[in-house]
Design a protein around this motif. Structure first.
Motif, mmCIF file in Angstrom:
data_model
loop_
_atom_site.group_PDB
_atom_site.id
_atom_site.type_symbol
_atom_site.label_atom_id
_atom_site.label_comp_id
_atom_site.label_asym_id
_atom_site.label_seq_id
_atom_site.Cartn_x
_atom_site.Cartn_y
_atom_site.Cartn_z
ATOM 1 N N ILE A 1 -19.745 -18.283 -15.909
ATOM 2 C CA ILE A 1 -19.084 -18.287 -14.642
ATOM 3 C C ILE A 1 -18.546 -19.354 -14.109
ATOM 4 O O ILE A 1 -18.975 -20.652 -14.484
ATOM 5 C CB ILE A 1 -20.276 -17.968 -13.468
ATOM 6 N N LYS A 2 -17.253 -19.514 -13.668
ATOM 7 C CA LYS A 2 -16.533 -20.566 -13.446
ATOM 8 C C LYS A 2 -17.089 -21.582 -12.207
ATOM 9 O O LYS A 2 -17.364 -20.963 -11.279
ATOM 10 C CB LYS A 2 -15.062 -20.267 -13.278
ATOM 11 N N LEU A 3 -17.438 -22.614 -12.492
ATOM 12 C CA LEU A 3 -18.058 -23.370 -11.381
ATOM 13 C C LEU A 3 -17.096 -24.604 -11.162
ATOM 14 O O LEU A 3 -16.429 -25.190 -11.612
ATOM 15 C CB LEU A 3 -19.412 -23.932 -12.004
ATOM 16 N N HIS A 4 -17.067 -24.915 -9.672
ATOM 17 C CA HIS A 4 -16.448 -25.755 -9.068
ATOM 18 C C HIS A 4 -17.657 -26.821 -8.313
ATOM 19 O O HIS A 4 -18.149 -26.384 -7.376
ATOM 20 C CB HIS A 4 -15.391 -25.358 -8.040
ATOM 21 N N ASN A 5 -17.455 -28.121 -8.452
ATOM 22 C CA ASN A 5 -16.590 -28.578 -9.761
ATOM 23 C C ASN A 5 -17.341 -28.227 -11.059
ATOM 24 O O ASN A 5 -18.390 -27.692 -11.360
ATOM 25 C CB ASN A 5 -16.278 -30.131 -9.454
ATOM 26 N N PRO A 6 -16.559 -28.434 -12.161
ATOM 27 C CA PRO A 6 -17.204 -28.313 -13.518
ATOM 28 C C PRO A 6 -18.354 -28.819 -13.928
ATOM 29 O O PRO A 6 -18.929 -29.988 -13.409
ATOM 30 C CB PRO A 6 -15.978 -28.797 -14.421
ATOM 31 N N PRO A 7 -19.198 -28.094 -14.700
ATOM 32 C CA PRO A 7 -20.674 -28.485 -15.044
ATOM 33 C C PRO A 7 -20.922 -29.887 -15.448
ATOM 34 O O PRO A 7 -21.559 -30.574 -14.985
ATOM 35 C CB PRO A 7 -21.056 -27.584 -16.063
ATOM 36 N N ASP A 8 -19.765 -30.468 -16.556
ATOM 37 C CA ASP A 8 -20.057 -31.636 -17.012
ATOM 38 C C ASP A 8 -19.899 -32.675 -15.739
ATOM 39 O O ASP A 8 -20.601 -33.835 -15.816
ATOM 40 C CB ASP A 8 -19.132 -31.968 -18.045
ATOM 41 N N ILE A 9 -18.842 -32.550 -14.808
ATOM 42 C CA ILE A 9 -18.823 -33.517 -13.951
ATOM 43 C C ILE A 9 -19.793 -33.490 -12.787
ATOM 44 O O ILE A 9 -20.196 -34.479 -12.418
ATOM 45 C CB ILE A 9 -17.312 -33.078 -13.233
ATOM 46 N N VAL A 10 -20.440 -32.191 -12.607
ATOM 47 C CA VAL A 10 -21.407 -32.206 -11.918
ATOM 48 C C VAL A 10 -22.861 -32.903 -12.236
ATOM 49 O O VAL A 10 -23.438 -33.633 -11.523
ATOM 50 C CB VAL A 10 -21.958 -30.759 -11.652
ATOM 51 N N ARG A 11 -23.007 -32.764 -13.481
ATOM 52 C CA ARG A 11 -24.058 -33.534 -14.200
ATOM 53 C C ARG A 11 -23.920 -34.936 -14.107
ATOM 54 O O ARG A 11 -24.975 -35.710 -13.641
ATOM 55 C CB ARG A 11 -24.314 -33.169 -15.867
ATOM 56 N N TRP A 12 -22.658 -35.420 -14.446
ATOM 57 C CA TRP A 12 -22.293 -36.672 -14.283
ATOM 58 C C TRP A 12 -22.484 -37.480 -12.984
ATOM 59 O O TRP A 12 -23.029 -38.573 -12.799
ATOM 60 C CB TRP A 12 -20.825 -37.090 -14.764
ATOM 61 N N ASN A 13 -21.921 -36.681 -11.936
ATOM 62 C CA ASN A 13 -21.882 -36.857 -10.583
ATOM 63 C C ASN A 13 -23.414 -37.081 -9.990
ATOM 64 O O ASN A 13 -23.387 -37.405 -8.828
ATOM 65 C CB ASN A 13 -20.852 -36.457 -9.783
ATOM 66 N N SER A 14 -24.224 -36.426 -10.463
ATOM 67 C CA SER A 14 -25.465 -36.399 -9.763
ATOM 68 C C SER A 14 -26.510 -37.399 -9.532
ATOM 69 O O SER A 14 -27.462 -37.672 -8.999
ATOM 70 C CB SER A 14 -26.344 -35.126 -10.599
ATOM 71 N N ASP A 15 -25.857 -38.353 -10.549
ATOM 72 C CA ASP A 15 -26.871 -39.821 -10.576
ATOM 73 C C ASP A 15 -25.872 -40.889 -10.131
ATOM 74 O O ASP A 15 -24.837 -41.001 -11.025
ATOM 75 C CB ASP A 15 -27.465 -40.110 -11.879
ATOM 76 N N LYS A 16 -26.075 -41.671 -9.299
ATOM 77 C CA LYS A 16 -24.965 -42.652 -8.867
ATOM 78 C C LYS A 16 -24.835 -43.739 -9.928
ATOM 79 O O LYS A 16 -23.964 -44.717 -9.822
ATOM 80 C CB LYS A 16 -25.719 -43.574 -7.641
#
Length: 279
Positions: free
Chosen positions: A75-90
């Motif tokens: 399933i296409k995710l917005h925003n993309p999964p790798d970006i979400v993982r990276w952005n989940s920790d400050k």
């Protein structure tokens, strides 16, 4: 079908986010889905846009497992999964700083390492302390040399579970306020100025913060765009919110919101329609 992911607390989304739902419904099939739905009804969607999943930071392991499931399902995710993982920790702020993005001076404190002695060593002026995995001013404290003991007590064991970041208090947060610049497909849409309630430093509305539409200069917009260019992934962002303050003409990044930012769609003349057209 497009799914707008939310949490149980916001089953109908909230505020301007409802405008996006209405626009997408006009254009085709769209539904609101719970990210933690036991029945996983979100699997019926072709695309999912993360919206008011505003409990993710207190359930971050579960949330990231859900991201994995969405990705594995194709399933296409917005925003993309790798970006979400990276952005989940400050800690992402450290990556951006290494690329030249201007951020406040920050002391990074690893999980289990936040103690009275650490704070006494680093807190020599009014500061702000918050977990690196957080949102909405969750467990965010003003700390100064004279209230260190009280802050440590309020953390109540959280220091064993989370890493923290310590920054000098930024007076521009209070006046003139913190700016949020909203981008769709990395094109500027609109800006909002957020100011805290009298005597507070938190700009969220639940803490009394006030939001107004803001005009920002082309130079500030370009500085925010360069922050987006520093994101270390090639995938395109459907949406982004760049939060920061302006000091002597320089934009200082406070947070780069790429997971579930409130997009203040009600402050942009056609913002909801524009975002819907770019999905």
């Amino acid at each position: 079908m497009i799914g707008l992911a939310t949490s149980r607390e916001f089953p109908d989304l909230v505020g301007g986010e409802q405008l996006l739902y209405q626009e997408l419904r006009r254009r085709g099939e769209c539904r609101i889905v719970f990210w933690d739905d036991p029945q996983e009804s979100w699997r019926e969607c072709d695309q999912i846009i993360i919206r008011t999943t505003w409990d993710y930071f207190v359930r971050v392991i579960e949330f990231l497992q859900w991201i994995d499931k969405v990705e594995a399902a194709g399933i296409k995710l917005h925003n993309p999964p790798d970006i979400v993982r990276w952005n989940s920790d400050k800690l992402y702020m450290r990556d951006l700083s290494a690329k030249g993005v201007l951020i406040p001076e920050t002391t990074w404190i690893a999980r289990g390492k936040l103690t009275r002695d650490v704070l006494r060593k680093h807190v020599n002026c009014p500061c702000v302390l918050k977990p690196t995995v957080s949102g909405g001013a969750y467990s965010t404290f003003r700390v100064s040399p004279d209230n260190i003991d009280a802050v440590v007590e309020k953390l109540d064991g959280l220091a064993e579970e989370k890493g923290f970041m310590l920054q000098p208090f930024i007076p521009e947060i209070v006046s003139p306020g913190e700016y949020s610049l909203i981008f769709f497909r990395e094109k500027f849409s609109h800006a909002v100025l957020k100011t805290p309630a009298e005597g507070d430093f938190r700009v969220q509305s639940k803490h009394g913060g006030v939001y107004t539409r803001a005009e920002v200069s082309p130079d500030i917009i370009e500085q925010a765009r360069m922050i987006l260019a520093a994101v270390p992934f090639d995938e395109e962002l459907l949406y982004a919110r760049v939060d920061g303050v302006v000091r002597d003409g320089k934009f200082i990044l406070m947070e780069l919101e790429l997971i579930e930012p409130y997009l203040f769609l009600e402050f942009g003349d056609t913002a909801a329609a524009v975002l819907a057209s770019r999905v």
